[in-house]
Design a protein around this motif. Structure first.
Motif: not given
Length: 228
Positions: A5-8, A53-59, A157-160
């Motif tokens: 995720l840091t590469s984003q 329902n379908y959703s994506t989220d990042r932060g 869920q992907v967590v870093e």
């Protein structure tokens, strides 16, 4: 999602580490927390597909801790500008201070669940057919069944976590759930029963016809026991 995720972020990994290290200078603890999430849910109620329902989220979130004080800032934008704003906010906690940064937690190689994304299988049509099958099964099971609600949901869920000392950890968390609710009635009286199953696993690991029939039977049994 295999890439970090840091590469984003729109900066290099090296510069990202420098920003985090500078923001947490003088802190006792703290980290950059990043998250990406996909979610899907379907609800079949009263013989119809009521919602899908379908959703994506990042932060990200940036935290700094010094003694009993802490600073936290977050954003849904993975950019250098957003990270610098967060760094400016949390660094107020350690301004002029000199804490001792805590050691990173020990790693473990123990695998508790799969990293596969559960949203992919079964597909949308298969999920709808499954909900219809459960509804038909319960309505054909007992004439006292008045309403059936079935929902299926999945989350990936992907967590870093990136610490000031460069220590990184990553966790990929699947979550699946099937919920069955039945309302049975006689005359003016009606009662309900429910059953749920799932966990940090793929649908194929637990959602067989035998398992959902067991769940449907148990939900109906509860409703009839309450009714009787």
């Amino acid at each position: 999602m295999q890439d970090a995720l840091t590469s984003q972020f729109d900066v290099s990994e090296a510069k990202l580490e420098r920003i985090v290290a500078d923001a947490l200078k003088g802190a006792d603890d703290g980290e950059l927390y990043l998250e990406y999430e996909e979610s899907e849910s379907l609800l079949f109620d009263n013989g119809k597909l009521k919602s899908g329902n379908y959703s994506t989220d990042r932060g990200f979130g940036l935290r700094s801790v010094l003694g009993e004080s802490s600073g936290y800032a977050h954003s849904g934008e993975l950019s250098e500008a957003a990270l610098l704003r967060a760094a400016d906010a949390v660094s107020a906690v350690t301004h002029g201070a000199s804490g001792t940064y805590s050691a990173a937690p020990q790693r473990t190689n123990k695998l508790l669940y799969t990293a596969q994304n559960p949203l992919a299988a079964p597909g949308f049509e298969e999920k709808v057919k499954l909900l219809q099958s459960i509804d038909a099964y319960l309505r054909g099971k007992d004439e006292r069944v008045r309403q059936v609600s079935v929902s299926i949901a999945a989350n990936w869920q992907v967590v870093e976590i990136l610490r000031a000392d460069g220590h990184r950890v990553r966790d990929v968390r699947p979550m699946t759930r099937l919920n069955i609710s039945v309302v049975a009635g006689i005359g003016d009286r009606q009662e309900n029963g429910s059953y749920g199953m799932g966990g940090r696993k793929l649908f194929g690991d637990f959602l067989t016809e035998q398992s959902w029939r067991h769940g449907a039977d148990e939900a109906l049994r509860q409703a009839l026991v309450n009714l009787d």
